[in-house]
Design an enzyme around this catalytic site. Structure first.
Site, PDB file in Angstrom:
ATOM      1  N   LYS A  60      19.891  78.693  10.712  1.00  0.00           N
ATOM      2  CA  LYS A  60      20.622  78.417  11.951  1.00  0.00           C
ATOM      3  C   LYS A  60      21.785  79.391  12.174  1.00  0.00           C
ATOM      4  O   LYS A  60      22.275  79.539  13.280  1.00  0.00           O
ATOM      5  CB  LYS A  60      21.085  76.972  11.970  1.00  0.00           C
ATOM      6  CG  LYS A  60      19.912  76.016  12.105  1.00  0.00           C
ATOM      7  CD  LYS A  60      20.325  74.569  12.212  1.00  0.00           C
ATOM      8  CE  LYS A  60      19.128  73.688  12.516  1.00  0.00           C
ATOM      9  NZ  LYS A  60      18.199  73.558  11.372  1.00  0.00           N
TER      10      LYS A  60
HETATM   11  C1  LIG Z   1      16.805  73.302  11.499  1.00  0.00           C
HETATM   12  C2  LIG Z   1      15.928  73.608  10.326  1.00  0.00           C
HETATM   13  C3  LIG Z   1      14.526  73.647  10.447  1.00  0.00           C
HETATM   14  C4  LIG Z   1      13.793  73.303  11.737  1.00  0.00           C
HETATM   15  O1  LIG Z   1      13.977  74.268  12.757  1.00  0.00           O
HETATM   16  P1  LIG Z   1      13.631  73.893  14.272  1.00  0.00           P
HETATM   17  O2  LIG Z   1      14.047  75.064  15.069  1.00  0.00           O
HETATM   18  O3  LIG Z   1      14.442  72.665  14.588  1.00  0.00           O
HETATM   19  O4  LIG Z   1      12.175  73.626  14.353  1.00  0.00           O
HETATM   20  C5  LIG Z   1      13.784  73.976   9.322  1.00  0.00           C
HETATM   21  N1  LIG Z   1      14.379  74.242   8.140  1.00  0.00           N
HETATM   22  C6  LIG Z   1      15.718  74.218   7.991  1.00  0.00           C
HETATM   23  C7  LIG Z   1      16.308  74.493   6.654  1.00  0.00           C
HETATM   24  C8  LIG Z   1      16.550  73.907   9.071  1.00  0.00           C
HETATM   25  O5  LIG Z   1      17.880  73.864   8.909  1.00  0.00           O
END
Ligand SMILES: *Cc1c(COP(=O)(O)O)cnc(C)c1O
Length: 482
Positions: free
Chosen positions: A108
């Site tokens: 993120k």
């Molecule tokens: C947020 C997250 C996801 C999922 O990503 P999306 O864009 O919501 O599908 C997968 N793995 C981790 C470690 C995350 O923090």
């Protein structure tokens, strides 16, 4: 480039408007009206930040070239330790796109290190002088990544609410030790739903909005429905493809498959956007944990959220309503009337079914599968014993699913978190005894595997804990009005 709403294609706004507003009217999501064409030959040797500048320039046409240059160069350099877009060979034909070399050790960061800059610039260009107060309900990763992105930015305040008994020790300390004059962090008594419901109520409360407006404050959110969070994620699909081509792992122009651990469908949707821009993407494989609502949808065309919610060892994928799927539905059906209808049905009945033509188009690009906690743990061990590759619990789900969905094309698995963010589950998967504290588990994991824990996680227990307030859910409103 203009943006329209998934629920009203007559609406047209600029990228800056889309980013400042976040959500379109009637809960629609902003989508680009066309896809800019990638120039693969010209882009293949660019650095990560140069490539980001090119991709962003195609979508964010109302930002100046100077701004985009400075914003991308200052985001994807030192903060990612020179490892933005790091693509590692696991074994022949199988690659890991390691997206966790940023400041908070989760993917993120790619979006949340950049989006705050896009927001501040958009406000400036649009002449908006109000203070933006960002409220975030988080189960862990988003909260810290948002705090790190928005700390000490002009005209922005951020308040994060996390469940008192819902995060790991590391996730809690990452948030409670956050520095910055404009940040507030609260534990909420209860689980993630309690925190999220409380924050949603504040967003819907007209009295709160009116009171804050008197003080020149407007509420906003940082979650992945904002266009500004999606567009930075397109970049790494290109970057990984170029690295494979460079190593001779794929013939130039031939397809590569990607497998993505999925929750809110944002990360994988960015891969679809890269494909629409002309990147040779074969299949996008959507990997889910036991909360496999997307697996069922992508196979049958029926989205049915009326099912048990499971807490798993891949908590960032524990989700039953995948918001960004709505964007894909718009792109493939081309009809905001249809999308609005399906979304209305979902909120009224908990389920909807798309027409056969829409499903067939989706299945041209997407495949799906899921793995439960036991499969994920077995995969962590198999990848480590077989390939000496260490991965976290979310990435493990994707490796497991990738194995079952291989074609002749090389497969890139998106690795979304550092294994040291979930050290106890990873250690247990390898057959170790899990110690009581995450810090002891990190040390044990290093001893067991030789892998080095990221300094930002290892040193967390030496930082001052700044935030200790535990709220009742009913007190979230007061905190938001502070
Ligand atoms: C947020 C997250 C996801 C999922 O990503 P999306 O864009 O919501 O599908 C997968 N793995 C981790 C470690 C995350 O923090």
């Amino acid at each position: 480039m203009q943006y329209l709403s998934t629920r009203d294609s007559a609406l047209r706004v600029s990228a800056q408007e889309a980013i400042v507003r976040g959500l379109a009217p009637q809960s629609g999501l902003f989508v680009p009206e066309t896809f800019p064409r990638a120039d693969l030959d010209a882009w293949k040797n660019l650095s990560y930040s140069e490539l980001a500048e090119k991709v962003l320039a195609g979508f964010l046409t109302d930002y100046s070239a100077d701004f985009l240059h400075t914003a991308t160069a200052s985001t994807y350099g030192a903060a990612f330790g020179g490892k933005a877009g790091e693509t590692v060979k696991v074994r022949d034909g199988l690659y890991s796109l390691e997206l966790w070399h940023g400041p908070t050790c989760a993917f993120k960061d790619y979006a949340l290190q950049l989006m705050p800059k896009l927001l501040v610039e958009a406000k400036k260009m649009l002449g908006r002088t109000e203070t933006t107060r960002i409220l975030v309900a988080t189960s862990g990763d988003t909260g810290k990544a948002a705090l790190a992105g928005y700390a000490d930015l002009d005209g922005i305040e951020i308040e994060v609410f996390y469940p008192n008994d819902g995060t790991s020790e590391i996730q809690h300390l990452q948030m409670a030790t956050q520095k910055g004059e404009n940040v507030q962090v609260y534990a909420v008594q209860g689980n993630f739903d309690d925190a999220q419901t409380g924050v949603k109520k504040v967003f819907a409360d007209a009295d709160v909005a009116a009171e804050l407006e008197k003080r020149g404050i407007r509420l906003s959110s940082a979650n992945s429905i904002n266009w500004g969070r999606l567009v930075p994620q397109i970049v790494y699909y290109f970057y990984a493809y170029f690295r494979l081509a460079e190593q001779g792992a794929v013939e130039w122009g031939k397809p590569v498959d990607f497998c993505v651990p999925t929750g809110n469908f944002g990360d994988i949707l960015a891969g679809y956007y890269a494909k629409q821009m002309g990147l040779p993407v074969g299949r996008l494989v959507c990997a889910s944990n036991k909360n496999n609502v997307l697996t069922d949808f992508l196979r049958t065309g029926t989205y049915d959220a009326r099912r048990t919610f499971y807490k798993t060892t891949s908590p960032s994928m524990d989700i039953l309503i995948s918001s960004n799927l709505e964007r894909l539905l718009y792109h493939v059906s081309g009809s905001s009337e249809k999308v609005a209808g399906w979304m209305q049905e979902l909120s009224a009945t908990g389920k909807y079914t798309v027409d056969a033509e829409t499903l067939a188009k989706i299945q041209q690009s997407f495949a799906a599968g899921y793995a439960d906690d036991a499969d994920g743990a077995a995969e962590i061990k198999a990848r480590f014993d077989g390939d000496h590759y260490l991965c976290d619990t979310h990435t493990a789900v994707a490796f497991r699913v990738a194995e079952t969905r291989r074609t002749d094309a090389p497969m890139v698995v998106l690795s979304t978190a550092s294994p040291f963010k979930f050290p106890r589950d990873v250690l247990t998967a390898l057959g170790g005894e899990a110690p009581a504290s995450d810090f002891a588990a990190m040390a044990a994991l290093t001893a067991e595997t030789g892998a080095e824990a990221p300094a930002s996680l290892r040193e967390l227990d030496k930082l001052e804990v700044r935030f200790k307030t535990v709220l009742q859910p009913a007190d979230i409103r007061t905190a938001a009005l502070r």
